[in-house]
Scaffold this active site. Sequence first.
Site, mmCIF file in Angstrom:
data_model
loop_
_atom_site.group_PDB
_atom_site.id
_atom_site.type_symbol
_atom_site.label_atom_id
_atom_site.label_comp_id
_atom_site.label_asym_id
_atom_site.label_seq_id
_atom_site.Cartn_x
_atom_site.Cartn_y
_atom_site.Cartn_z
ATOM 1 C CB SER A 260 2.648 6.871 40.080
ATOM 2 O OG SER A 260 2.909 5.603 39.370
ATOM 3 C CE1 TYR B 297 7.388 9.170 37.708
ATOM 4 C CE2 TYR B 297 6.508 6.961 38.168
ATOM 5 C CZ TYR B 297 6.330 8.219 37.585
ATOM 6 O OH TYR B 297 4.886 8.506 37.253
HETATM 7 P P1 NAP Z 1 4.007 14.980 30.780
HETATM 8 O O1 NAP Z 1 2.863 15.203 29.653
HETATM 9 O O2 NAP Z 1 5.332 15.153 30.722
HETATM 10 O O3 NAP Z 1 3.642 16.429 31.895
HETATM 11 C C1 NAP Z 1 4.362 16.618 32.610
HETATM 12 C C2 NAP Z 1 3.846 18.019 33.254
HETATM 13 O O4 NAP Z 1 4.610 18.396 34.530
HETATM 14 C C3 NAP Z 1 4.124 19.233 32.190
HETATM 15 O O5 NAP Z 1 3.209 20.170 32.252
HETATM 16 C C4 NAP Z 1 5.541 19.797 33.016
HETATM 17 O O6 NAP Z 1 5.630 21.036 32.403
HETATM 18 C C5 NAP Z 1 5.324 19.764 34.315
HETATM 19 N N1 NAP Z 1 6.385 19.830 35.024
HETATM 20 C C6 NAP Z 1 7.579 18.905 35.128
HETATM 21 N N2 NAP Z 1 8.649 19.258 35.746
HETATM 22 C C7 NAP Z 1 8.430 20.370 36.324
HETATM 23 C C8 NAP Z 1 8.746 21.262 37.120
HETATM 24 N N3 NAP Z 1 10.111 21.147 37.802
HETATM 25 N N4 NAP Z 1 8.235 22.594 37.426
HETATM 26 C C9 NAP Z 1 6.910 22.829 37.105
HETATM 27 N N5 NAP Z 1 6.396 21.804 36.226
HETATM 28 C C10 NAP Z 1 6.914 20.782 35.584
HETATM 29 O O7 NAP Z 1 3.540 13.934 31.719
HETATM 30 P P2 NAP Z 1 1.965 13.370 32.353
HETATM 31 O O8 NAP Z 1 1.984 12.043 32.019
HETATM 32 O O9 NAP Z 1 1.073 14.494 32.213
HETATM 33 O O10 NAP Z 1 2.396 13.398 34.017
HETATM 34 C C11 NAP Z 1 1.687 14.228 34.947
HETATM 35 C C12 NAP Z 1 1.959 13.532 36.236
HETATM 36 O O11 NAP Z 1 1.240 11.810 36.235
HETATM 37 C C13 NAP Z 1 3.280 13.242 36.787
HETATM 38 O O12 NAP Z 1 3.198 13.568 38.107
HETATM 39 C C14 NAP Z 1 3.561 11.748 36.353
HETATM 40 O O13 NAP Z 1 4.382 11.028 37.093
HETATM 41 C C15 NAP Z 1 2.148 11.055 36.660
HETATM 42 N N6 NAP Z 1 1.996 9.780 36.039
HETATM 43 C C16 NAP Z 1 1.977 9.864 34.724
HETATM 44 C C17 NAP Z 1 1.595 8.661 34.283
HETATM 45 C C18 NAP Z 1 1.493 8.325 32.736
HETATM 46 O O14 NAP Z 1 1.282 6.945 32.214
HETATM 47 N N7 NAP Z 1 1.514 9.465 31.796
HETATM 48 C C19 NAP Z 1 1.361 7.430 34.986
HETATM 49 C C20 NAP Z 1 1.451 7.508 36.335
HETATM 50 C C21 NAP Z 1 1.632 8.887 36.910
HETATM 51 P P3 NAP Z 1 7.077 21.715 31.716
HETATM 52 O O15 NAP Z 1 8.045 20.707 30.990
HETATM 53 O O16 NAP Z 1 6.483 22.947 30.944
HETATM 54 O O17 NAP Z 1 7.720 22.260 33.116
#
Ligand code: NAP
Length: 285
Positions: free
Chosen positions: A176, A189
């Site tokens: 991130s 975070y």
């Molecule tokens: P999201 O839509 O909430 O997706 C998160 C994914 O991680 C889901 O598939 C969830 O699946 C899985 N997950 C969470 N905890 C888990 C666990 N303990 N074991 C296995 N799977 C798990 O969020 P996203 O935005 O796509 O985030 C994806 C990545 O991008 C994350 O690492 C996040 O920190 C990073 N990120 C996102 C943003 C943003 O603005 N969206 C910005 C910077 C970084 P289940 O709930 O089914 O387990």
Amino acid sequence: MSAPSRRSVLATGAGVLGAGMVSTPAAAAAPSERRFDGKTVLLTGGTSGIGKATAYALAREGARVFFCGRRAALGRRNEQEIRASGGEATFHRADVGIESEVSAFVAACVRRYGRIDIAVNNAGIETPRAAPLHEQPAEDFDAVWRTNARGVFLCMKHELPHMLRRGRGVIVNTASISAEVGFATIAPYNASKHAVASLTKVAALEYAARNIRINAVAPGAVDTPMLERAAKAFGMTYEQIAEGYPVKRIIRAEEMARVIMWLASDEAGAVVGTDLDASGGYLTG
Ligand code: NAP
């Protein structure tokens, strides 16, 4: 709890896409080639958001995608949708914070597809509440750390022996912009993502000479369910979030998939140990 700062929201995402806000640049069009034909990709967090978009895009370009998440119904639905559109994917329920589940996930991929060419360690959760450090519950710190930092550590720990045996491999971790600068009110975070960048650099150095290339990607605000949850929690709209970025828009999950795929592809062969800024210019200044 004190009021969240705008910078904190920018790091975890927040808001509702405002009417008229452009979020789809022409440059996001999918390339026609199939760069991942014959490749097996292990991917965590494929049930929603960036991971889901990456799984679908990889399958469209020929990869066999073995992906996990905890929500089995969503995982099975995504698997079926990918197969229905002519791709190959398998969902395996696993929690990245539990070592036995991570090791079983990796072993099941090798049993199913014979090998792992690329691993995308993407699963992550946001800080449940915005608060200065002295008001952050230790339980929240542990929960975020368990998935974001320990999860990436465990995944690499169990992917690397397989890649070492094969004499090759590529890993992309989802970090991130919160891995690169401090953001007030989201200590759990922010610290966990700094750990992801650190683990990426250490592992990149340890395995570069053994033909295993390891990098991370640093998204800013990406339109996913995490962003929507954070938006609600911080009380900000997408317009307000976008205002903090040079591109003045929210990045689409499919665009982030493209960046992850480039880092995973042979085109990025010279890139080792970086946390690639994919935020639309946030870290530029
Ligand atoms: P999201 O839509 O909430 O997706 C998160 C994914 O991680 C889901 O598939 C969830 O699946 C899985 N997950 C969470 N905890 C888990 C666990 N303990 N074991 C296995 N799977 C798990 O969020 P996203 O935005 O796509 O985030 C994806 C990545 O991008 C994350 O690492 C996040 O920190 C990073 N990120 C996102 C943003 C943003 O603005 N969206 C910005 C910077 C970084 P289940 O709930 O089914 O387990």
